[in-house]
Motif scaffolding. Sequence first.
Motif, PDB file in Angstrom:
ATOM      1  N   ALA A 125      -4.705  21.726 -60.364  1.00 45.43           N
ATOM      2  CA  ALA A 125      -5.758  20.847 -59.484  1.00 45.43           C
ATOM      3  C   ALA A 125      -4.974  19.639 -58.947  1.00 45.43           C
ATOM      4  O   ALA A 125      -5.115  19.484 -57.821  1.00 45.43           O
ATOM      5  CB  ALA A 125      -6.928  20.476 -60.321  1.00 45.43           C
ATOM      6  N   GLY A 126      -4.323  18.903 -59.612  1.00 44.86           N
ATOM      7  CA  GLY A 126      -3.417  17.799 -59.163  1.00 44.86           C
ATOM      8  C   GLY A 126      -2.439  18.239 -58.085  1.00 44.86           C
ATOM      9  O   GLY A 126      -2.375  17.528 -57.154  1.00 44.86           O
ATOM     10  N   LYS A 127      -1.741  19.213 -58.429  1.00 49.02           N
ATOM     11  CA  LYS A 127      -0.708  19.811 -57.572  1.00 49.02           C
ATOM     12  C   LYS A 127      -1.416  19.986 -56.138  1.00 49.02           C
ATOM     13  O   LYS A 127      -0.908  19.761 -55.027  1.00 49.02           O
ATOM     14  CB  LYS A 127      -0.113  21.016 -58.011  1.00 49.02           C
ATOM     15  N   LYS A 128      -2.504  20.836 -56.161  1.00 49.49           N
ATOM     16  CA  LYS A 128      -3.338  20.984 -55.092  1.00 49.49           C
ATOM     17  C   LYS A 128      -3.724  20.026 -54.293  1.00 49.49           C
ATOM     18  O   LYS A 128      -3.659  19.999 -52.850  1.00 49.49           O
ATOM     19  CB  LYS A 128      -4.567  21.968 -55.354  1.00 49.49           C
ATOM     20  N   ALA A 129      -4.251  18.841 -54.950  1.00 44.05           N
ATOM     21  CA  ALA A 129      -4.657  17.836 -54.237  1.00 44.05           C
ATOM     22  C   ALA A 129      -3.511  16.939 -53.699  1.00 44.05           C
ATOM     23  O   ALA A 129      -3.407  16.658 -52.609  1.00 44.05           O
ATOM     24  CB  ALA A 129      -5.539  16.880 -55.279  1.00 44.05           C
ATOM     25  N   GLN A 130      -2.598  16.900 -54.348  1.00 45.18           N
ATOM     26  CA  GLN A 130      -1.231  16.207 -53.889  1.00 45.18           C
ATOM     27  C   GLN A 130      -0.580  17.046 -52.568  1.00 45.18           C
ATOM     28  O   GLN A 130      -0.306  16.273 -51.735  1.00 45.18           O
ATOM     29  CB  GLN A 130      -0.114  16.451 -54.972  1.00 45.18           C
ATOM     30  N   ASP A 131      -0.597  18.249 -52.578  1.00 43.77           N
ATOM     31  CA  ASP A 131      -0.146  19.114 -51.566  1.00 43.77           C
ATOM     32  C   ASP A 131      -1.141  18.812 -50.234  1.00 43.77           C
ATOM     33  O   ASP A 131      -0.455  18.673 -49.071  1.00 43.77           O
ATOM     34  CB  ASP A 131      -0.262  20.553 -51.734  1.00 43.77           C
ATOM     35  N   ILE A 132      -2.279  18.673 -50.321  1.00 44.98           N
ATOM     36  CA  ILE A 132      -3.243  18.645 -49.280  1.00 44.98           C
ATOM     37  C   ILE A 132      -2.904  17.166 -48.791  1.00 44.98           C
ATOM     38  O   ILE A 132      -2.720  16.915 -47.408  1.00 44.98           O
ATOM     39  CB  ILE A 132      -4.771  18.634 -49.798  1.00 44.98           C
ATOM     40  N   ILE A 133      -2.827  16.281 -49.497  1.00 47.99           N
ATOM     41  CA  ILE A 133      -2.588  14.455 -49.231  1.00 47.99           C
ATOM     42  C   ILE A 133      -1.199  14.707 -48.563  1.00 47.99           C
ATOM     43  O   ILE A 133      -0.990  14.138 -47.385  1.00 47.99           O
ATOM     44  CB  ILE A 133      -2.535  13.727 -50.415  1.00 47.99           C
ATOM     45  N   GLU A 134      -0.150  15.310 -48.949  1.00 47.21           N
ATOM     46  CA  GLU A 134       0.953  15.048 -48.352  1.00 47.21           C
ATOM     47  C   GLU A 134       1.106  15.789 -47.282  1.00 47.21           C
ATOM     48  O   GLU A 134       1.661  15.265 -46.210  1.00 47.21           O
ATOM     49  CB  GLU A 134       2.039  15.823 -49.474  1.00 47.21           C
ATOM     50  N   ARG A 135       0.637  17.048 -46.817  1.00 46.30           N
ATOM     51  CA  ARG A 135       0.671  17.656 -45.877  1.00 46.30           C
ATOM     52  C   ARG A 135      -0.020  16.702 -44.522  1.00 46.30           C
ATOM     53  O   ARG A 135       0.315  16.954 -43.411  1.00 46.30           O
ATOM     54  CB  ARG A 135      -0.171  18.958 -45.871  1.00 46.30           C
ATOM     55  N   LYS A 136      -1.093  16.084 -44.934  1.00 46.05           N
ATOM     56  CA  LYS A 136      -1.977  15.368 -43.939  1.00 46.05           C
ATOM     57  C   LYS A 136      -1.018  14.154 -43.863  1.00 46.05           C
ATOM     58  O   LYS A 136      -0.833  13.647 -42.485  1.00 46.05           O
ATOM     59  CB  LYS A 136      -3.195  15.029 -44.750  1.00 46.05           C
ATOM     60  N   MET A 137      -0.363  13.311 -44.556  1.00 45.05           N
ATOM     61  CA  MET A 137       0.484  12.262 -44.398  1.00 45.05           C
ATOM     62  C   MET A 137       1.708  12.786 -43.648  1.00 45.05           C
ATOM     63  O   MET A 137       2.041  11.927 -42.647  1.00 45.05           O
ATOM     64  CB  MET A 137       1.051  12.034 -45.783  1.00 45.05           C
TER      65      MET A 137
END
Length: 174
Positions: free
Chosen positions: A45-57
């Motif tokens: 779940a943490g990796k998934k959230a991190q991936d979403i945030i990094e893609r947006k960034m």
Amino acid sequence: MQRVMVCLSGVLVALALVLQSQNALAADAKIAVIDMKEVLSTSTAGKKAQDIIERKMTSLQTSFKSDETSLINLQKEMEKKGSAWSDSVKREKAAEFQQKRRSLAEKQENANKELKKLRELHVNPILKKLEDIVSEVASDGGYDVVLPRNMVLYSTTSIDITDKVVAQLNKVMK
């Protein structure tokens, strides 16, 4: 004088007993540590959230690139040609530069707000679930206190429950 000494001795003995009983209680406490950064970076779940945030960034940074380049080019043009321009052209270019700089700063501020909302949307539910999971793992392990690893100067790996929490979080948040 002798009464004062007797009273003072009594107070010191009482203080020593209180301190000794507190040390005995502290010695009985079972303590664990957890690395929250590791939990968030290694759990599914943490990796998934991190991936979403990094893609947006990354997306936001790409959108700023052209604005930053335009601002830098305008600044260079002003430095090179400024001495040849009339006062009115200098004022126009300075106003244009200030406008572009304000616009970029506003976009960056809005992007930071958007990223903050995204973190709240994707990371906060994980943190809420983690509270329950940490309580459960601590209870199952008989731990009285769970401390964040970054607040502890030293601990042995035997009291680190990070891996157990990650495994439980992965199970719960499929």
